[in-house]
Design a protein around this motif. Structure first.
Motif, short mmCIF file in Angstrom:
data_model
loop_
_atom_site.label_atom_id
_atom_site.label_comp_id
_atom_site.label_asym_id
_atom_site.label_seq_id
_atom_site.Cartn_x
_atom_site.Cartn_y
_atom_site.Cartn_z
N SER A 145 0.82 -1.21 0.00
CA SER A 145 0.00 0.00 0.00
C SER A 145 0.86 1.26 0.00
CB SER A 145 -0.95 0.00 1.20
OG SER A 145 -1.86 -1.07 1.12
N ARG A 146 1.89 1.27 0.81
CA ARG A 146 2.77 2.44 0.88
C ARG A 146 3.53 2.62 -0.44
NH1 ARG A 146 6.62 2.40 5.79
NH2 ARG A 146 6.98 4.52 5.00
N LEU A 147 3.96 1.51 -1.03
CA LEU A 147 4.66 1.59 -2.32
C LEU A 147 3.73 2.14 -3.40
CD1 LEU A 147 6.91 1.06 -4.34
CD2 LEU A 147 6.24 -1.36 -4.37
N ALA A 148 2.51 1.66 -3.43
CA ALA A 148 1.54 2.15 -4.41
C ALA A 148 1.29 3.64 -4.24
CB ALA A 148 0.23 1.37 -4.28
N ARG A 149 1.14 4.07 -3.01
CA ARG A 149 0.90 5.49 -2.73
C ARG A 149 2.09 6.34 -3.20
NH1 ARG A 149 0.45 5.17 2.54
NH2 ARG A 149 -1.58 4.16 2.23
N ALA A 150 3.29 5.84 -2.97
CA ALA A 150 4.49 6.57 -3.36
C ALA A 150 4.62 6.66 -4.88
CB ALA A 150 5.72 5.90 -2.77
N LEU A 151 4.26 5.59 -5.58
CA LEU A 151 4.34 5.61 -7.05
C LEU A 151 3.34 6.60 -7.64
CD1 LEU A 151 4.84 1.84 -7.96
CD2 LEU A 151 6.41 3.71 -8.46
N VAL A 152 2.15 6.64 -7.08
CA VAL A 152 1.14 7.59 -7.56
C VAL A 152 1.63 9.01 -7.35
CG1 VAL A 152 -1.18 8.48 -7.18
CG2 VAL A 152 -0.80 6.01 -7.28
N VAL A 169 12.15 4.63 -6.45
CA VAL A 169 10.95 4.81 -5.62
C VAL A 169 10.75 3.60 -4.71
CG1 VAL A 169 8.44 5.11 -5.64
CG2 VAL A 169 9.86 6.27 -7.37
N ALA A 170 10.91 2.40 -5.27
CA ALA A 170 10.62 1.18 -4.51
C ALA A 170 11.64 0.91 -3.41
CB ALA A 170 10.57 -0.02 -5.45
N GLN A 185 11.01 -8.75 -6.35
CA GLN A 185 9.61 -9.07 -6.18
C GLN A 185 8.71 -7.94 -6.72
OE1 GLN A 185 10.55 -10.27 -1.88
NE2 GLN A 185 8.64 -11.35 -2.26
N VAL A 186 9.17 -6.69 -6.57
CA VAL A 186 8.43 -5.56 -7.13
C VAL A 186 8.37 -5.68 -8.65
CG1 VAL A 186 8.47 -3.06 -7.49
CG2 VAL A 186 8.98 -4.00 -5.22
N PHE A 187 9.52 -5.96 -9.26
CA PHE A 187 9.58 -6.10 -10.72
C PHE A 187 8.78 -7.33 -11.17
CE2 PHE A 187 12.57 -2.80 -10.38
CZ PHE A 187 12.94 -2.36 -11.64
N GLN A 188 8.87 -8.40 -10.39
CA GLN A 188 8.12 -9.62 -10.71
C GLN A 188 6.62 -9.35 -10.78
OE1 GLN A 188 8.70 -13.40 -8.34
NE2 GLN A 188 6.62 -12.92 -7.68
N ALA A 189 6.11 -8.60 -9.82
CA ALA A 189 4.67 -8.32 -9.77
C ALA A 189 4.21 -7.61 -11.03
CB ALA A 189 4.35 -7.48 -8.54
N LEU A 190 4.94 -6.60 -11.46
CA LEU A 190 4.57 -5.87 -12.68
C LEU A 190 4.69 -6.77 -13.90
CD1 LEU A 190 6.18 -2.38 -12.04
CD2 LEU A 190 3.75 -2.85 -12.36
#
Length: 293
Positions: A145-152, A169-170, A185-190
């Motif tokens: 959730s915090r990562l998503a908020r930061a990317l936005v 950012v991540a 894992q961040v890159f994997q998800a995308l």
């Protein structure tokens, strides 16, 4: 190769051609009467191989496996199917494909370069809730959730269009002691979302039972828990959700029999010689013949 139960006169499918290592090994084991079909959605992989009398490359996605076997007239006659899931390592090493944070490049991640949506498109257009969901489910990121908020927030001032920018950012939301693993894992998800990997895997697995002959072998190499869970469930029950189907008498049955109770993993020596193998798990099963059901 042992998991495939190779026969010189058999019909085999390498569902993930990639760099061609498995295709080469299978082809070398076949005689003149055998045949190998290798599938890849990446035109670069297909361009590196040449069709022969007993080898047919197929440019496409393995989610359409049965379409290809119907076309070549081998549905229900295939002796073995192999799938080595995830991204080919030459993709990780090619910064222009955008699969890795180890080198800067465009945030692409498409296995099929002709596909329309890139990872940058998802980061730019998905809302915060959707970004959080994909990082939580497909990357198992604790601070999704915090990562998503930061990317936005980041994309409003400086678009996130490169691998370096995403990693920048991540990196604020990963454990420094596990930075490389958690960034991966961040890159994997995308990557999973860009390529629809879980949906493709489910479609592929469900078709393998119809494509294999009775006694045919299915071997799948996975690299993360989401894939492995789906493959394990399917080989045990014939369903990706793990639910055993029952007949009108309440008896349960599966069209497959796993060849081992546990996944086969690399030993210490293999990991030392090939560190990228450390997360690989091989599972294999045989299609049960009607007389054994």
């Amino acid at each position: 190769m042992e998991a495939l139960g190779l026969r010189p006169d058999g019909i085999y499918i390498d569902a993930t051609l990639g760099g061609g290592g498995h295709t080469r090994a299978i082809a070398e084991a076949l005689g003149n009467s055998g045949h190998l079909y290798s599938i890849d959605q990446d035109c670069e992989a297909i361009a590196r191989v040449t069709a022969t009398d007993n080898f047919t490359p197929i440019h496409g996605n393995f989610r359409y496996l049965e379409n290809y076997t119907d076309y070549f007239g081998v549905t229900g006659r295939v002796d073995g199917i192999l799938a080595d899931l995830g991204v080919s390592f030459h993709h990780f090493d090619d910064a222009s494909r955008g699969f890795s944070f180890r080198a800067d490049g465009p945030l692409d991640m498409r296995m099929n370069p002709a596909a329309k949506r890139t990872a940058a498109d998802i980061v730019a257009n998905a809302d915060e809730a959707e970004l959080a969901r994909l990082f939580r489910i497909y990357g198992e990121i604790r601070q999704a959730s915090r990562l998503a908020r930061a990317l936005v927030a980041a994309r409003t001032s400086n678009p996130v269009t490169t691998t370096a920018r995403l990693a920048e950012v991540a990196s604020k939301f990963v454990n420094p002691a596990r930075e490389k693993k958690e960034l991966a894992q961040v890159f994997q998800a995308l990557r999973i979302v860009v390529n629809g990997e879980m949906d493709a895997l489910e479609a592929f697995l469900e078709q393998t039972v119809r494509v294999l002959r009775p006694g045919g072998h299915l071997a799948v190499i996975t690299y993360h828990s989401l894939e492995d869970r789906m493959v394990k469930n399917f080989m045990r029950t014939g369903r990706t959700d793990g639910e055993l189907e029952k007949d009108i008498f309440g008896r349960s049955s599966s069209p497959l029999r796993p060849l081992s109770s546990k996944a086969i993993v690399p030993d210490v020596a293999e990991i030392e010689s090939n560190p990228r193998s450390r997360s690989a798990k091989l599972r294999a099963a045989v299609k049960i013949s009607p007389s054994n059901e």
